[in-house]
Design a protein around this motif. Structure first.
Motif, mmCIF file in Angstrom:
data_model
loop_
_atom_site.group_PDB
_atom_site.id
_atom_site.type_symbol
_atom_site.label_atom_id
_atom_site.label_comp_id
_atom_site.label_asym_id
_atom_site.label_seq_id
_atom_site.Cartn_x
_atom_site.Cartn_y
_atom_site.Cartn_z
ATOM 1 N N CYS A 63 -4.033 -2.832 -4.493
ATOM 2 C CA CYS A 63 -4.913 -3.007 -3.339
ATOM 3 C C CYS A 63 -5.891 -4.142 -3.627
ATOM 4 O O CYS A 63 -6.686 -4.059 -4.581
ATOM 5 N N THR A 64 -5.853 -5.206 -2.834
ATOM 6 C CA THR A 64 -6.708 -6.367 -3.052
ATOM 7 C C THR A 64 -8.111 -6.118 -2.503
ATOM 8 O O THR A 64 -8.276 -5.780 -1.330
ATOM 9 N N LEU A 65 -9.109 -6.299 -3.373
ATOM 10 C CA LEU A 65 -10.503 -6.109 -2.981
ATOM 11 C C LEU A 65 -11.146 -7.414 -2.519
ATOM 12 O O LEU A 65 -11.950 -7.427 -1.588
ATOM 13 N N SER A 66 -10.803 -8.510 -3.190
ATOM 14 C CA SER A 66 -11.351 -9.818 -2.820
ATOM 15 C C SER A 66 -10.479 -10.900 -3.434
ATOM 16 O O SER A 66 -9.647 -10.646 -4.298
ATOM 17 N N GLY A 67 -10.716 -12.138 -3.003
ATOM 18 C CA GLY A 67 -9.947 -13.255 -3.526
ATOM 19 C C GLY A 67 -8.561 -13.326 -2.932
ATOM 20 O O GLY A 67 -8.318 -12.860 -1.814
ATOM 21 N N LEU A 81 -4.256 -10.793 0.418
ATOM 22 C CA LEU A 81 -5.624 -11.092 0.811
ATOM 23 C C LEU A 81 -6.462 -9.831 0.820
ATOM 24 O O LEU A 81 -5.952 -8.723 0.653
ATOM 25 N N GLU A 82 -7.761 -9.972 1.004
ATOM 26 C CA GLU A 82 -8.674 -8.836 1.014
ATOM 27 C C GLU A 82 -8.211 -7.775 2.014
ATOM 28 O O GLU A 82 -7.936 -8.070 3.170
ATOM 29 N N GLY A 83 -8.121 -6.536 1.546
ATOM 30 C CA GLY A 83 -7.710 -5.436 2.406
ATOM 31 C C GLY A 83 -6.217 -5.206 2.463
ATOM 32 O O GLY A 83 -5.752 -4.271 3.122
ATOM 33 N N SER A 84 -5.430 -6.050 1.764
ATOM 34 C CA SER A 84 -3.979 -5.870 1.773
ATOM 35 C C SER A 84 -3.550 -4.952 0.637
ATOM 36 O O SER A 84 -4.264 -4.784 -0.361
ATOM 37 N N LEU A 85 -2.371 -4.356 0.793
ATOM 38 C CA LEU A 85 -1.854 -3.446 -0.228
ATOM 39 C C LEU A 85 -0.340 -3.554 -0.277
ATOM 40 O O LEU A 85 0.315 -3.662 0.752
ATOM 41 N N PHE A 86 0.203 -3.535 -1.500
ATOM 42 C CA PHE A 86 1.657 -3.447 -1.608
ATOM 43 C C PHE A 86 2.056 -2.251 -2.457
ATOM 44 O O PHE A 86 1.316 -1.775 -3.309
ATOM 45 N N PHE A 87 3.276 -1.745 -2.169
ATOM 46 C CA PHE A 87 3.851 -0.579 -2.839
ATOM 47 C C PHE A 87 5.280 -0.958 -3.188
ATOM 48 O O PHE A 87 6.107 -1.143 -2.299
ATOM 49 N N ILE A 88 5.581 -1.125 -4.481
ATOM 50 C CA ILE A 88 6.887 -1.631 -4.898
ATOM 51 C C ILE A 88 7.525 -0.720 -5.944
ATOM 52 O O ILE A 88 6.857 0.076 -6.597
ATOM 53 N N ASP A 132 -1.856 -4.120 5.794
ATOM 54 C CA ASP A 132 -3.265 -4.441 5.977
ATOM 55 C C ASP A 132 -3.957 -3.100 6.195
ATOM 56 O O ASP A 132 -3.897 -2.522 7.273
ATOM 57 N N ILE A 133 -4.595 -2.597 5.160
ATOM 58 C CA ILE A 133 -5.091 -1.226 5.153
ATOM 59 C C ILE A 133 -6.148 -1.010 6.226
ATOM 60 O O ILE A 133 -7.126 -1.751 6.330
ATOM 61 N N ARG A 134 -5.942 0.049 7.043
ATOM 62 C CA ARG A 134 -6.912 0.386 8.091
ATOM 63 C C ARG A 134 -8.136 1.059 7.486
ATOM 64 O O ARG A 134 -9.262 0.749 7.837
ATOM 65 N N GLU A 135 -7.899 2.034 6.617
ATOM 66 C CA GLU A 135 -8.997 2.790 5.996
ATOM 67 C C GLU A 135 -9.277 2.205 4.607
ATOM 68 O O GLU A 135 -8.948 2.811 3.585
#
Length: 312
Positions: A63-67, A81-88, A132-135
Motif C-alpha cells: 500500500c503506497t503512502l506517498s511518493g 501512487l499515493e493511495g494505491s495498493l497491489f495484491f500479487i 485505488d483504495i477507498r478506505e
C-alpha cells in the motif's frame, strides 16, 4: 541462469533508518487453520531501491503512502501512487522499484494460509489491476495493526493477525469486484435478463422465450449471462428460488410441500433434492436449525408477557 523452479530474489536495500522489516514464524496451528504473516513492514525508500522476485510461496500486499513506485507483473508495468495498493502472487515473476528522483513510502505484508490462494484467485478473476483504495485510513490502520501485534507476540497474536488479514483481503475483493463490474460495459440484454428472472423466478421461464423476448440468440444469452453474472440463467433462477424458500422456511408456517409450490416447483422431491445439493441440508432440517420450535417460541412469548406484566 534461473530455472522456473528456482527461487529468485534480487534487491537494492536503500531505505531510511526508521523503516521497519519484521519476520514471523507461524506455528503449525496457524499454517493449518489461519491466514498468517510471513513478513511485514514499513519502508521509506529512495532510488535505486528495487526488489525482483519469483517462485516464492507467498502473497504480497503493498500500500503506497506517498511518493511513487513502479510494479512489473505479468508482462505489464503499473504506476504506484499515493493511495494505491497491489495484491500479487509471489510465485509469479515480479519487480517493483522507486522512481528515479523520487521517494517511495509504503506499507507491505507477505502473507499465506489455507485460503490465501483462493482469495487471490477471486481477486484476479476479472484480471489483475491496481486498486485505488477507498478506505485509505482503514487499510493503513489494518496493516499497521498487523505489524504492531507481531512486534510483541502473545498467545492471541496469530488468531488476531488472521482476523485482520481476512478483513483486509475481503475488503480488497469487495472493492475490486465492484469496480470491475462498473468498468465492464454489461450488455443491456444481460441486465434485462437478470431483472426479468428476479421478477418471475417462481414461474417457468423457457430460455428460448426469454431469448426471443430480448431479441438475442439463446446460446449467446447463456454465454454472455454466464460471462457477466458468473452463472447460467437457469442456475440464477434456482438460486433465487432457494433463497425465497429459505425465507419461507424461516418466517412462515407453510409446509415443505407448500413452499415448493410457492417457489415454482411442482415436485416436492425435486425441490428437496435441489435444496440439499446447495445447502447440504434438507428443508426440514434448515427450518429446525434457523427457527425455534413451538415449545421454545411459547416459552419466549410467556417470558415476554411476564416481563411486560412486571413492568406494568
Amino acid at each position: 541462469m534461473e530455472t522456473e523452479e528456482n527461487y529468485l530474489e534480487r534487491a537494492s536495500y536503500t531505505w531510511s533508518e526508521d523503516s521497519i522489516r519484521l519476520f514471523a514464524t507461524p506455528s503449525r496451528t496457524a499454517r493449518g487453520l489461519f491466514f498468517y504473516m510471513q513478513e511485514a513492514g514499513y519502508f521509506k525508500t529512495v532510488w535505486p531501491y528495487f526488489t525482483e522476485r519469483a517462485n516464492l510461496n507467498s502473497f504480497l500486499v503493498v500500500c503506497t503512502l506517498s511518493g511513487e513506485g513502479r510494479l512489473q507483473y505479468e508482462g505489464r508495468e503499473y504506476a504506484l501512487l499515493e493511495g494505491s495498493l497491489f495484491f500479487i502472487h509471489c510465485m509469479k515473476h515480479h519487480e517493483y522499484h522507486t522512481v528515479k528522483g523520487k521517494n517511495w513510502e509504503f506499507l507491505w505484508l507477505h502473507l499465506n494460509g489455507m485460503n490465501a490462494l483462493g482469495y487471490y484467485e477471486k481477486f484476479v478473476k476479472n484480471g489483475f489491476r491496481i486498486l485505488d483504495i477507498r478506505e485509505k485510513e482503514l487499510t493503513e490502520q489494518t496493516l499497521r495493526k498487523i505489524i504492531a501485534i507481531n512486534q510483541k507476540r502473545e498467545l492471541t497474536t496469530e488468531v488476531r493477525t488472521s482476523g485482520l488479514i481476512g478483513t483486509l483481503l475481503t475488503e480488497l475483493i469487495v472493492q475490486n469486484t465492484a469496480e470491475s463490474r462498473q468498468a465492464i460495459l454489461i450488455p443491456e440484454f444481460v441486465r434485462a435478463a437478470e431483472k426479468y428472472l428476479e421478477q418471475h423466478f417462481r414461474e417457468k421461464v423457457p430460455l428460448q422465450e426469454l431469448a426471443d423476448m430480448l431479441h438475442v440468440d439463446r446460446f449467446y444469452l447463456i454465454k454472455e449471462f454466464g460471462r457477466y453474472v458468473g452463472i447460467s440463467p437457469h442456475e440464477y433462477q434456482i438460486e433465487l428460488r432457494i433463497s425465497y424458500a429459505k425465507e419461507l422456511l424461516k418466517y412462515s408456517d407453510l409446509s415443505v410441500n407448500e413452499i415448493a409450490y410457492a417457489c415454482g416447483m411442482n415436485q416436492t422431491s425435486h425441490f428437496i433434492s435441489l435444496f440439499r445439493e446447495r445447502e447440504h441440508s434438507t428443508p426440514a432440517r434448515f427450518r429446525k436449525e434457523w427457527r425455534p420450535g413451538p415449545a421454545e417460541r411459547g416459552g419466549r412469548e410467556a417470558e415476554g408477557r411476564s416481563c411486560r406484566r412486571a413492568g406494568e
